[in-house]
Design a protein around this motif. Structure first.
Motif, mmCIF file in Angstrom:
data_model
loop_
_atom_site.group_PDB
_atom_site.id
_atom_site.type_symbol
_atom_site.label_atom_id
_atom_site.label_comp_id
_atom_site.label_asym_id
_atom_site.label_seq_id
_atom_site.Cartn_x
_atom_site.Cartn_y
_atom_site.Cartn_z
ATOM 1 N N UNK A 196 6.200 -30.978 -20.135
ATOM 2 C CA UNK A 196 6.800 -29.644 -20.281
ATOM 3 C C UNK A 196 6.379 -28.985 -21.592
ATOM 4 N N UNK A 197 6.163 -27.675 -21.542
ATOM 5 C CA UNK A 197 5.738 -26.947 -22.739
ATOM 6 C C UNK A 197 6.899 -26.664 -23.683
ATOM 7 N N UNK A 198 8.136 -26.711 -23.161
ATOM 8 C CA UNK A 198 9.322 -26.492 -23.987
ATOM 9 C C UNK A 198 10.288 -27.668 -23.829
ATOM 10 N N UNK A 199 10.943 -27.994 -24.941
ATOM 11 C CA UNK A 199 11.955 -29.054 -24.939
ATOM 12 C C UNK A 199 11.445 -30.361 -24.333
ATOM 13 N N UNK A 200 10.223 -30.718 -24.702
ATOM 14 C CA UNK A 200 9.601 -31.932 -24.160
ATOM 15 C C UNK A 200 10.408 -33.181 -24.495
ATOM 16 N N UNK A 201 11.108 -33.159 -25.622
ATOM 17 C CA UNK A 201 11.826 -34.369 -26.029
ATOM 18 C C UNK A 201 12.960 -34.710 -25.066
ATOM 19 N N UNK A 202 13.420 -33.739 -24.297
ATOM 20 C CA UNK A 202 14.459 -33.999 -23.297
ATOM 21 C C UNK A 202 13.955 -34.944 -22.207
ATOM 22 N N UNK A 203 12.632 -35.076 -22.096
ATOM 23 C CA UNK A 203 12.011 -35.949 -21.095
ATOM 24 C C UNK A 203 11.324 -37.137 -21.770
ATOM 25 N N UNK A 204 11.789 -37.484 -22.990
ATOM 26 C CA UNK A 204 11.041 -38.425 -23.818
ATOM 27 C C UNK A 204 10.872 -39.798 -23.188
#
Length: 254
Positions: A196-204
């Motif tokens: 994801x280009x935004x909030x990638x850390x949510x899918x870490x």
């Protein structure tokens, strides 16, 4: 000794630099490798690297956030962990400007001295004055510098990192790192993990698992904002070779 020549004759900036010196006495100057020394550590010793810029530093501080990464307490704690880490196979990289602003354009000098004046005291507990940090500007080697005579040499050395190697690029869905130019023409193979280009850390957790699966026996290049800073560190701890390279092709294209 500070001289007019050091600041290229700009008395206004010299006065600003001297007038605000007390604001950064607890953090400036830190020891930072040159860009060439940092690249050499990566190439010759296969060191992973996590880069901190103003964005990563802001996420460590209270009440700060970025457009492409919402506030996330776990990310904040992980960035603090990386910044204070000591791994043999891993470099913590900070902006060269935390050592000196001598090489930069005037507006860049103002930006970084202003940033250190404002945030330096809050960041100082996370720095080690006895440590030599990597240079975060390995992917920002062109636009901000006054003298561009070494750019061709820097690019040549930078390409040695992935020359004749099997590469996994981990990037945001709109990054397209190296597409439309010859930056990665020298690789043996290239695979991409799109995130994801935004909030990638949510899918870490998912990103880390896939990175370990796809990155075996490969050089992992990561362009994923603050998530890349943490990911490079975690991959290094797991025995992978991971380079937080950022959007290096922007500078390369320039």
């Amino acid at each position: 000794v500070l001289t007019k020549k050091y600041f290229k004759g700009n008395i206004e900036f010299l006065n600003f630099y001297l007038r605000t010196k007390k604001l950064r006495k607890n953090v400036f100057p830190l020891k930072v490798h040159s860009i060439e020394e940092t690249i050499s550590e990566i190439v010759n010793h296969k060191k992973s690297i996590s880069r901190f810029g103003d964005g990563e530093f802001r996420l460590i501080l209270p009440n700060e956030n970025l457009k492409f990464q919402e506030e996330n307490q776990l990310l904040t704690e992980r960035l603090k962990e990386v910044l204070t880490s000591h791994l043999e196979n891993h470099l913590v990289a900070i902006p060269e400007s935390f050592h000196s602003v001598k090489a930069f354009k005037l507006n860049v000098k103002y930006f970084w001295i202003g940033f250190i004046n404002k945030y330096g005291n809050q960041l100082s507990p996370y720095f080690n004055k006895g440590k030599t940090y990597g240079n975060a500007f390995i992917s920002r080697f062109y636009l901000d510098y006054e003298n561009k005579s070494q750019v061709e040499k820097t690019i040549k050395n930078l390409k040695k990192i992935w020359q004749n190697r099997d590469v996994l690029i981990i990037e945001g869905e709109f990054s397209r790192l190296g597409i439309g130019n010859d930056l990665f023409d020298g690789v043996s193979s290239l695979q991409r993990l799109i995130c994801p280009s935004k909030n990638a850390f949510s899918h870490y957790t998912e990103i880390l698992e896939k990175a370990k699966k796809l990155g075996k026996d490969k050089l992992v290049l990561i362009a994923l904002g603050p998530t890349a800073t943490v990911l490079s560190y975690d991959l290094a701890r797991a025995g992978f070779w991971a380079v937080d390279i950022g959007h290096v092709d922007i500078e390369y294209s320039w």
